[in-house]
Design an enzyme around this catalytic site. Structure first.
Site, PDB file in Angstrom:
ATOM      1  N   TRP A  31       9.102   9.932   1.764  1.00  0.00           N
ATOM      2  CA  TRP A  31       9.827   8.938   0.967  1.00  0.00           C
ATOM      3  C   TRP A  31       9.614   9.267  -0.502  1.00  0.00           C
ATOM      4  CZ3 TRP A  31      13.191   5.767   3.124  1.00  0.00           C
ATOM      5  CH2 TRP A  31      13.714   4.731   2.359  1.00  0.00           C
ATOM      6  N   CYS A  89       4.334   7.909  -2.870  1.00  0.00           N
ATOM      7  CA  CYS A  89       4.848   7.180  -4.026  1.00  0.00           C
ATOM      8  C   CYS A  89       5.556   5.925  -3.537  1.00  0.00           C
ATOM      9  CB  CYS A  89       5.809   8.061  -4.820  1.00  0.00           C
ATOM     10  SG  CYS A  89       6.566   7.217  -6.222  1.00  0.00           S
ATOM     11  N   VAL A  90       5.058   4.780  -3.973  1.00  0.00           N
ATOM     12  CA  VAL A  90       5.674   3.495  -3.633  1.00  0.00           C
ATOM     13  C   VAL A  90       6.099   2.845  -4.942  1.00  0.00           C
ATOM     14  CG1 VAL A  90       5.395   1.278  -2.481  1.00  0.00           C
ATOM     15  CG2 VAL A  90       4.158   3.285  -1.625  1.00  0.00           C
ATOM     16  N   THR A  95      11.475  -6.117  -4.420  1.00  0.00           N
ATOM     17  CA  THR A  95      10.756  -6.963  -3.472  1.00  0.00           C
ATOM     18  C   THR A  95       9.259  -6.694  -3.580  1.00  0.00           C
ATOM     19  OG1 THR A  95      10.830  -5.358  -1.676  1.00  0.00           O
ATOM     20  CG2 THR A  95      12.736  -6.843  -1.899  1.00  0.00           C
ATOM     21  N   HIS A  97       7.432  -5.426  -1.259  1.00  0.00           N
ATOM     22  CA  HIS A  97       6.996  -4.445  -0.262  1.00  0.00           C
ATOM     23  C   HIS A  97       5.887  -3.549  -0.799  1.00  0.00           C
ATOM     24  CE1 HIS A  97       9.443  -1.617  -2.548  1.00  0.00           C
ATOM     25  NE2 HIS A  97       8.882  -0.649  -1.864  1.00  0.00           N
TER      26      HIS A  97
END
Length: 168
Positions: A31, A89-90, A95, A97
């Protein structure tokens, strides 16, 4: 320290241990690929620069950062892996999340490290937006992958010190 005040690719290299015989697993989240590939390249090149052999570095891919913990556990349970570097990596987004994912990954990687008594390195970016991620994946704030690799090397050095130390 906030990375806007420190370059992630600048660190002390005093007394780094010999890692020519050490084996590393690098886990990479698929991701945010543009970012995570840059993190991988940084970690891989840093390991090589400080003495690791390419044949002693294995890469594993996971779908997202949440899956880093289980992937790290699988690698850390192997007798022929000395340290695991988890890269992801977020991005915060709209939101919450990121709060749940980042907390779960941090706790999961910590648990794996404690369970296996091996360095399991948290190389996960938690930026507010894509630009902040790019800035920390080889951009103006350096590369978190570099920092994660050096952290793994230093922890292996500490491990050796702890287990070879004898009181007189």
């Amino acid at each position: 320290m906030a990375s806007d005040l420190k370059n992630l690719s600048v660190f002390s290299t005093d007394a780094l241990p010999d890692i020519s015989h050490r084996r590393f697993a690098i886990l990479v989240s698929e991701w945010n690929t543009e970012v995570t590939e840059a993190l991988f390249n940084g970690a891989f090149q840093t390991l090589l620069q400080y003495g690791a052999k390419a044949e002693n570095i294995v890469r594993g891919n996971v779908p997202g950062s949440y899956e880093l913990s289980l992937g790290a556990q699988w690698f850390a349970q192997r007798d022929d892996v000395d340290a695991v570097i988890a890269l992801g990596c977020v991005i915060q987004g709209e939101t919450k999340h990121n709060d749940y994912i980042n907390h779960a990954v941090a706790q999961g990687l910590t648990n794996v490290s404690l369970k296996t008594s091996k360095p399991v390195i948290f190389g996960v970016l938690t930026p507010n937006d894509q630009q902040q991620a790019l800035d920390r994946a080889g951009g103006k704030h350096g590369n978190k992958g570099d920092e994660a690799a050096i952290t793994a090397i230093k922890m292996l050095g500490l491990q050796k010190q702890v287990y070879s130390f004898q009181f007189k």
